[in-house]
Every structure is written in C-alpha cells, then in structure tokens.
Write a protein that holds these residues in place. Structure first.
Motif, PDB file in Angstrom:
ATOM      1  N   GLN A 222      42.665  -3.595  21.007  1.00 45.54           N
ATOM      2  CA  GLN A 222      43.057  -2.889  22.321  1.00 45.54           C
ATOM      3  C   GLN A 222      41.917  -1.812  22.685  1.00 45.54           C
ATOM      4  O   GLN A 222      41.863  -1.163  21.908  1.00 45.54           O
TER       5      GLN A 222
ATOM      6  N   PHE B 208      45.083  -4.539  16.413  1.00 40.40           N
ATOM      7  CA  PHE B 208      46.646  -4.691  16.080  1.00 40.40           C
ATOM      8  C   PHE B 208      46.572  -6.087  15.436  1.00 40.40           C
ATOM      9  O   PHE B 208      46.109  -7.092  15.737  1.00 40.40           O
TER      10      PHE B 208
ATOM     11  N   TYR C 116      44.425  -8.754  17.354  1.00 44.78           N
ATOM     12  CA  TYR C 116      44.109  -8.393  18.637  1.00 44.78           C
ATOM     13  C   TYR C 116      43.260  -7.183  18.682  1.00 44.78           C
ATOM     14  O   TYR C 116      43.623  -6.208  17.941  1.00 44.78           O
TER      15      TYR C 116
ATOM     16  N   LYS D 238      45.757   3.316   9.084  1.00 44.40           N
ATOM     17  CA  LYS D 238      46.379   3.412  10.503  1.00 44.40           C
ATOM     18  C   LYS D 238      45.360   4.187  11.288  1.00 44.40           C
ATOM     19  O   LYS D 238      45.183   3.767  12.532  1.00 44.40           O
ATOM     20  N   TYR D 239      44.623   5.005  10.704  1.00 46.32           N
ATOM     21  CA  TYR D 239      43.458   5.658  11.271  1.00 46.32           C
ATOM     22  C   TYR D 239      42.253   5.519  10.398  1.00 46.32           C
ATOM     23  O   TYR D 239      42.345   5.521   9.193  1.00 46.32           O
TER      24      TYR D 239
ATOM     25  N   TYR E 147      47.468 -13.025  13.450  1.00 46.89           N
ATOM     26  CA  TYR E 147      46.527 -12.587  14.466  1.00 46.89           C
ATOM     27  C   TYR E 147      46.053 -11.349  14.297  1.00 46.89           C
ATOM     28  O   TYR E 147      46.580 -10.437  13.781  1.00 46.89           O
TER      29      TYR E 147
ATOM     30  N   LEU F 154      44.342  -5.471  26.204  1.00 48.84           N
ATOM     31  CA  LEU F 154      44.670  -6.175  24.899  1.00 48.84           C
ATOM     32  C   LEU F 154      44.165  -7.520  24.757  1.00 48.84           C
ATOM     33  O   LEU F 154      44.389  -8.434  25.629  1.00 48.84           O
TER      34      LEU F 154
ATOM     35  N   PHE G  14      54.472  -7.328  16.024  1.00 45.89           N
ATOM     36  CA  PHE G  14      53.015  -6.456  15.840  1.00 45.89           C
ATOM     37  C   PHE G  14      53.221  -5.508  14.824  1.00 45.89           C
ATOM     38  O   PHE G  14      54.283  -4.865  14.688  1.00 45.89           O
ATOM     39  N   GLY G  15      52.053  -5.369  14.145  1.00 49.06           N
ATOM     40  CA  GLY G  15      52.280  -4.192  13.466  1.00 49.06           C
ATOM     41  C   GLY G  15      51.507  -2.980  14.307  1.00 49.06           C
ATOM     42  O   GLY G  15      51.638  -2.934  15.461  1.00 49.06           O
ATOM     43  N   PRO G  16      51.614  -1.631  13.460  1.00 48.96           N
ATOM     44  CA  PRO G  16      51.681  -0.320  14.018  1.00 48.96           C
ATOM     45  C   PRO G  16      50.281  -0.053  14.636  1.00 48.96           C
ATOM     46  O   PRO G  16      50.010   0.694  15.463  1.00 48.96           O
ATOM     47  N   GLY G  17      49.233  -1.039  14.559  1.00 49.03           N
ATOM     48  CA  GLY G  17      47.892  -0.746  14.823  1.00 49.03           C
ATOM     49  C   GLY G  17      47.164   0.019  14.106  1.00 49.03           C
ATOM     50  O   GLY G  17      47.606   0.876  13.232  1.00 49.03           O
ATOM     51  N   THR G  18      45.653  -0.076  14.015  1.00 46.40           N
ATOM     52  CA  THR G  18      44.834   0.852  13.423  1.00 46.40           C
ATOM     53  C   THR G  18      43.781   1.368  14.443  1.00 46.40           C
ATOM     54  O   THR G  18      43.123   0.460  14.872  1.00 46.40           O
ATOM     55  N   ARG G  19      43.835   2.666  14.544  1.00 46.45           N
ATOM     56  CA  ARG G  19      42.733   3.333  15.535  1.00 46.45           C
ATOM     57  C   ARG G  19      41.580   3.511  14.584  1.00 46.45           C
ATOM     58  O   ARG G  19      41.434   4.154  13.762  1.00 46.45           O
TER      59      ARG G  19
END
Lengths: 117, 112
Positions: B37, B90, B35, B9-10, B33, B43, B103-108
C-alpha cells in the motif's frame, strides 16, 4: 486487465444517516467476485461484504448492503444508520473466479468516509 | 488468538540496507499473499503462494524476494532498499484461492 474505479475520494455522512459509496469495474470475465474492505485508522483491512457475480441477489450484512449491477459493471456500497465507527477508508476490490491468478485482489483507490455528529 | 501476524509492525531503515518482514498465520490456510500500500493508499498484489508454491508474481523489482518455509509462513526479504520502497506491506492468507482473504495488521516500512 481488470480495473476497479472509485470516483469518490472522500465522502461525508451524518451519524444515523445513509451513505452510498460508488465503485465500477472493468472485466471481460463472467465469473468473478467483488468485495468491499474497510480500513480504519488502525490500518487493519476488514472485509465488509462480498458478492459473487453469478448471484443476482444483492448481498447484505447488517447495516451494509450492495447494489450490484452486473451489466453496468457497478458495485456500490450502502451504509445505513451510519455510526462513528464507520469512519474509515473503504476499498472496492475485484477477484477473478477461476484458479491461479484468480486469488489476486485488484483494489480501487479507496474512498475516505467521514462520519459527523 | 492472532489470525495473521506480521513482524515488525514498524521498520525504519537507511537506503541500501537489506531487511525482512515476517508473516505467520494460525488459521490453517494454504494460500498467502503480500500486498503493498503506497503513500496514496493504493493497494497492489505483489506475490502469492499456494501450498508453498509461487502462483502470483506481479511486476516487482527482483530486490524483493518472498520465501515460504511452510504453509503458515510467508516472509518478504528486500535487498538494497530504496526511498520508493517506503510503504505499508500487508500479508494476507486464505483457505484455497477462492475464499476470503484475511489480512495482517501491516508493516509500515520507512526508508530514509
């Protein structure tokens, strides 16, 4: 190329009131889909509502509804009876209706919605 | 019962390093996919795979390489990381190219 424009970087609404978020898009296609996504502080992208371009009737999902004006290429989101949990970034998105690159979502720059007591 | 998951996630790393982000979906979808951001919340699509075939490859530096070992996974490998790669990435999936994307939770990713 398709573009999506959200001209309101920030909006504010009082709890229980109604707010409308604007979106315009540019396309030469006749078959496409439009979406509103919500991104709360948790970062999760959540689909709020979708509209097929071939449908004249405006989509509605509970307190969320759209005003789809195909000729004007306008797709606004109305949130009724706003709640604190509605506070988030809202993204308008476009997707072409045919196969291949159709699956690509093109997003606007987002509108940050604040909900006040 | 996570639908679309991403790990990590991070991710904080130094310039010049190579890193990977993994994505898995358990929805039975056949299209996935990536994406990006950026810091201004914009995005943009990077890649899309349908049945493990690359169908979208936007203008992305070739330091970015997606890999889809099967329909449920789409990983993103980034070589020689640069400061400008810092963003939230994402992953998303859909059943076919016409349907809703989840969508997934995103990776920062932060590159120092």
């Amino acid at each position: 190329a398709q573009t999506v424009t959200q001209s309101q970087p920030e909006m504010s609404v009082q709890e229980a009131e109604t707010v409308t978020l604007s979106c315009t898009y540019d396309t030469s296609e006749s078959d496409y889909y439009l979406f509103w996504y919500k991104q709360p502080p948790s970062r999760q992208m959540i689909l709020v509502i979708r509209q097929e371009a071939y449908k004249q009737q405006n989509a509605t999902e509970n307190r969320f509804s759209v005003n789809f004006q195909k000729a004007a290429k306008s797709f606004s989101l109305k949130i009724s009876d706003s709640q604190l949990g509605d506070a988030a970034m809202y993204f308008c998105a476009y997707r072409y209706g045919a196969a291949g690159t159709a699956s690509k979502l093109t997003f606007g720059t987002g509108t940050r919605l604040q909900v006040t007591l | 019962d996570t639908a679309v998951s991403q790990t990590p996630k991070y991710l904080v790393t130094q310039m010049g390093n190579d890193k990977s982000i993994k994505c898995e979906q358990n929805l039975g979808h056949d299209t996935m996919y990536w994406y990006k951001q950026d810091s201004k919340k914009f995005l943009k699509i990077m890649f899309s795979y349908n049945n493990k075939e690359l169908i979208i490859n936007e203008t992305v530096p070739n330091r970015f390489s997606p890999k889809s070992p099967d329909k449920a996974h789409l990983n993103l490998h980034i070589n020689s990381l640069e400061l400008g790669d810092s963003a939230v990435y994402f992953c998303a999936s859909s059943l076919g190219v016409y349907n809703e994307q989840f969508f997934g939770p995103g990776t920062r990713l932060t590159v120092l």
